[in-house]
Design an enzyme around this catalytic site. Structure first.
Site, PDB file in Angstrom:
ATOM      1  N   ASP B 137       0.890  -0.646   0.183  1.00  0.00           N
ATOM      2  CA  ASP B 137      -0.015  -0.424   0.214  1.00  0.00           C
ATOM      3  C   ASP B 137       0.894   1.064   0.302  1.00  0.00           C
ATOM      4  O   ASP B 137       1.909   1.929   1.338  1.00  0.00           O
ATOM      5  CB  ASP B 137      -0.949  -0.478   1.287  1.00  0.00           C
ATOM      6  N   GLY B 138       1.062   2.198  -1.432  1.00  0.00           N
ATOM      7  CA  GLY B 138       1.892   3.329  -1.255  1.00  0.00           C
ATOM      8  C   GLY B 138       1.008   4.415  -0.256  1.00  0.00           C
ATOM      9  O   GLY B 138       1.872   5.045   0.616  1.00  0.00           O
ATOM     10  N   ASP B 155       1.322   8.235  -9.502  1.00  0.00           N
ATOM     11  CA  ASP B 155       0.750   7.448 -11.080  1.00  0.00           C
ATOM     12  C   ASP B 155       0.482   7.044 -10.286  1.00  0.00           C
ATOM     13  O   ASP B 155       0.067   5.076 -10.836  1.00  0.00           O
ATOM     14  CB  ASP B 155       2.455   7.120 -11.563  1.00  0.00           C
ATOM     15  N   GLU B 158      -7.673   6.856 -11.100  1.00  0.00           N
ATOM     16  CA  GLU B 158      -8.938   7.946 -10.506  1.00  0.00           C
ATOM     17  C   GLU B 158      -9.090   7.473  -9.026  1.00  0.00           C
ATOM     18  O   GLU B 158      -9.258   6.863  -8.194  1.00  0.00           O
ATOM     19  CB  GLU B 158     -10.322   7.895 -11.451  1.00  0.00           C
ATOM     20  N   PRO B 162      -9.446   2.050  -4.771  1.00  0.00           N
ATOM     21  CA  PRO B 162      -7.460   2.042  -3.856  1.00  0.00           C
ATOM     22  C   PRO B 162      -7.322   3.197  -3.904  1.00  0.00           C
ATOM     23  O   PRO B 162      -6.402   3.753  -3.415  1.00  0.00           O
ATOM     24  CB  PRO B 162      -7.602   0.757  -4.377  1.00  0.00           C
TER      25      PRO B 162
END
Lengths: 278, 278
Positions: B137-138, B155, B158, B162
């Site tokens: 998970d970023g 990056d 939309e 997530p």
């Protein structure tokens, strides 16, 4: 029930947009003309199945075909629009106080009539006393004009049907002769994504006639690919030499003095279309 | 028989594109993933019914999310991509010789696997020894990173599903802390035509955190409206202060040193989104 209008912008790709209803349909002597009421873009003018203008995004095209040329010429007094029956280019031209006369030469009077009826915010300046509207063939008008215009704008439909001749070298030669000795012109020249060959050819033709030739871009959501090109040919004034600080203030929603120059900074694949590689 | 893929990009407008066939479909733990073979744009990656990338126009997005930031920072050594599982941003990052390590944090490993299989020209650099790929998970990764990266690129998909958290102020605060003292970041921030409120909010949030905040644009035909925005936040270096003559040469099809600056010349209605009017 949902109604959608779908335009095949190429054989394999297009846009689709939800509509409330069709407001007007006719077959003119030159083309099929439809006005539809869309949810996303307001009223939309469609000629031969191709979107010409919409209430919501028309300002991009009309500002960008007009103000770059008008702010490159130091004193444009007599301006010609070839095509442009919706009146949007005329509206923008009249924002420049130097203009004494703006001539619109539109081959299809039905476009003007429909625009006045369904697009009053676009066509509303066609009755201005500085405007002369002529329902005639732009190619003929150019052929008969000599040393007459400061700025000429070729606001044409796509290069099919009645507009084919507006993308030919002989027409640009006629424009050269119809311009005064320091005149310049801009023509809409389609999408770099879908019409690369046309842009390359027009640029080469204009460059063979005019000392200064430039290509610039604007983003128009309802036009194919969303990226649109304009080709400028000039006898004396270079749009890139205009002093940004001296650009006349114009009431706009897209064009700005900074964008006047930035619009000529082309993506590499577009700049390549202006290079003689043959 | 003709097959067409239609994406409703808003409730009332979209694109439609002819396809040869569907190459791959799966429901990942995070989203529906489709790869389709189109006539106009080559292979197309679609997540939850939204076009993410295509063979033909991917270069615009990937070059423009990467090179503006990389050529604003004088010596980017450690670069993070949040999202970007197709590998296109990584490919562009590796064109900069200063890069020692490029970390990709993608929540959905299926995107990486599908990209390697169906988009080898885009994902081909994910196995480069300078690249670290982390399936996680970023948001979590950012929260755990302090003073680590020179450049961070968001990056994302939309702002639905997530990716919602990637457009929130707390995330930008985390990015600030994850950057070194002279770091900068760029996030994709949707279309000025269809997502004006989001752009306005993100710009305001980033501006409240970073001393330098800028918005720039690129034209991407398969994205909604064809016009796409990127928001840049920087602790020290201003992309507009970069000397064009000193910009590192990079092999590109869209980005150029002149465009590095011109992309920040915004149409007036877009510039207005960056003004505090409330």
């Amino acid at each position: 029930m949902e109604l959608w209008y779908t335009e095949k912008q190429t054989a394999n790709h297009g846009i689709t947009t939800k509509i409330n209803r069709t407001l007007h349909t006719e077959q003119t002597p030159y083309q099929r003309l439809d006005v539809i009421e869309t949810k996303q873009f307001g009223n939309m003018l469609v000629l031969d199945g191709m979107v010409m203008t919409t209430d919501v995004d028309e300002f991009v095209y009309h500002e960008m075909i007009v103000h770059v040329a008008m702010n490159t010429h130091p004193n444009p007094r007599h301006v010609l629009v070839v095509g442009g029956g919706d009146g949007g280019a005329i509206r923008e031209i009249l924002k420049h106080p130097s203009v004494e006369k703006a001539t619109l030469v539109e081959i299809d009077g039905a476009v003007i009539a429909a625009s006045k009826r369904f697009f009053p915010a676009i066509a509303g300046k066609l009755d201005d006393p500085r405007v002369e509207v002529r329902i005639e063939d732009g190619i003929q008008h150019i052929a008969e004009s000599r040393n007459r215009y400061d700025v000429i704008l070729v606001d044409s439909t796509e290069p099919v049907g009645p507009a084919v001749g507006l993308f030919e070298k002989g027409f640009y030669q006629g424009i050269f002769e119809a311009l005064r000795e320091d005149g310049l012109f801009v023509a809409q020249t389609e999408s770099p994504w879908f019409n690369a060959d046309l842009i390359r050819r027009v640029f080469r033709d204009v460059k063979s006639l005019f000392p200064i030739t430039r290509l610039y871009l604007a983003s128009i959501p309802t036009y194919p690919s969303g990226l649109w090109s304009f080709t400028l040919g000039s006898k004396r004034y270079d749009p890139l030499e205009v002093d940004e600080a001296k650009i006349r203030a114009v009431d706009t929603k897209y064009y700005t003095p900074a964008l006047h120059r930035a619009a000529f900074s082309l993506p590499k694949f577009v700049a390549d279309l202006t290079q003689d590689g043959e």
